[in-house]
Design an enzyme around this catalytic site. Structure first.
Site, mmCIF file in Angstrom:
data_model
loop_
_atom_site.group_PDB
_atom_site.id
_atom_site.type_symbol
_atom_site.label_atom_id
_atom_site.label_comp_id
_atom_site.label_asym_id
_atom_site.label_seq_id
_atom_site.Cartn_x
_atom_site.Cartn_y
_atom_site.Cartn_z
ATOM 1 N N GLY A 46 17.786 -28.517 8.333
ATOM 2 C CA GLY A 46 17.084 -27.446 9.017
ATOM 3 C C GLY A 46 16.189 -26.689 8.061
ATOM 4 N N GLN A 51 11.138 -20.018 4.977
ATOM 5 C CA GLN A 51 11.592 -20.702 3.761
ATOM 6 C C GLN A 51 10.457 -21.394 3.013
ATOM 7 O OE1 GLN A 51 15.136 -22.580 5.917
ATOM 8 N NE2 GLN A 51 15.809 -22.451 3.790
ATOM 9 N N CYS A 94 21.954 -24.306 1.840
ATOM 10 C CA CYS A 94 20.645 -23.786 2.238
ATOM 11 C C CYS A 94 19.605 -24.256 1.228
ATOM 12 C CB CYS A 94 20.705 -22.258 2.276
ATOM 13 S SG CYS A 94 19.157 -21.480 2.771
ATOM 14 N N LEU A 95 18.479 -24.738 1.728
ATOM 15 C CA LEU A 95 17.426 -25.199 0.832
ATOM 16 C C LEU A 95 16.884 -24.067 -0.031
ATOM 17 C CD1 LEU A 95 15.524 -27.622 3.242
ATOM 18 C CD2 LEU A 95 17.208 -28.190 1.473
ATOM 19 N N GLU A 137 19.624 -21.228 11.130
ATOM 20 C CA GLU A 137 18.160 -21.140 11.073
ATOM 21 C C GLU A 137 17.630 -19.901 11.789
ATOM 22 O OE1 GLU A 137 16.686 -22.872 8.936
ATOM 23 O OE2 GLU A 137 18.292 -24.305 8.603
ATOM 24 N N HIS A 140 17.806 -17.026 9.545
ATOM 25 C CA HIS A 140 16.664 -16.949 8.613
ATOM 26 C C HIS A 140 15.510 -16.171 9.234
ATOM 27 C CE1 HIS A 140 17.465 -19.184 4.976
ATOM 28 N NE2 HIS A 140 17.926 -20.230 5.646
#
Length: 172
Positions: A46, A51, A94-95, A137, A140
């Site tokens: 995701g 991001q 989480c990226l 997501e 975020h």
């Protein structure tokens, strides 16, 4: 399509509340393509637009198990309509917080609404990994990170670690 650089904590952009998308333009479609390419390259399941530094309410996801059977989803202005009282614990990552994973408890099932790239409004039920991913997501988009669900001690340790890394990179 192009791979965009990821925003990493402690960057304050990750705490911004993203703005709703008013219309689906060619720029929004291009952003969706770039987000999917960036997400797959990372690799992740995701990615929220914030991001990659774009504060709009768009998310890309793919919780399929295999690269051969990808099932990309683009969610525009997603929102949770209902969440179950039953909870489930998943190990999340989480990226924007690379190589850090922790167990997080969230509602096991959700119903959510979003608009697709064709402008259609869709309501969908989700459980398991998809439910967790949708909640992660959408968080975020509201400036919330999965580490916000951890104890203050764990959260502070993670933030301190990434602040030190950012200072080292800035000094290099």
């Amino acid at each position: 399509m192009s791979i965009r650089p990821l925003v990493i904590i402690p960057d304050s952009k990750l705490r911004l509340v993203s703005e709703p998308i008013k219309e689906i333009t060619s720029e929004i479609r291009q952003l969706a393509d770039d987000m999917l390419e960036t997400m797959y390259d990372a690799p992740g399941v995701g990615l929220a637009a914030i991001q990659i530094g774009v504060p709009v309410r768009m998310v890309t996801m793919d919780v399929s198990k295999s690269e051969d059977e990808r099932q990309p989803m683009v969610l525009i202005n997603p929102e949770i309509l209902w969440a179950s009282e039953e909870k489930r614990v998943y190990e999340e990552g989480c990226l924007s917080i690379p190589e850090y994973y922790e167990e997080v408890e969230r509602p096991d099932r959700v119903r959510f609404r979003y608009m697709n790239l064709q402008g259609e409004t869709i309501e969908q039920d989700a459980d398991g990994l998809l439910a967790t991913c949708v909640q992660h997501e959408i968080d975020h988009l509201n400036g919330v990170l999965f580490i916000d669900y951890l104890s203050k001690l764990k959260r502070d340790r993670v933030i301190t670690k990434f602040k030190k890394a950012a200072k080292r990179e800035a000094g290099a």
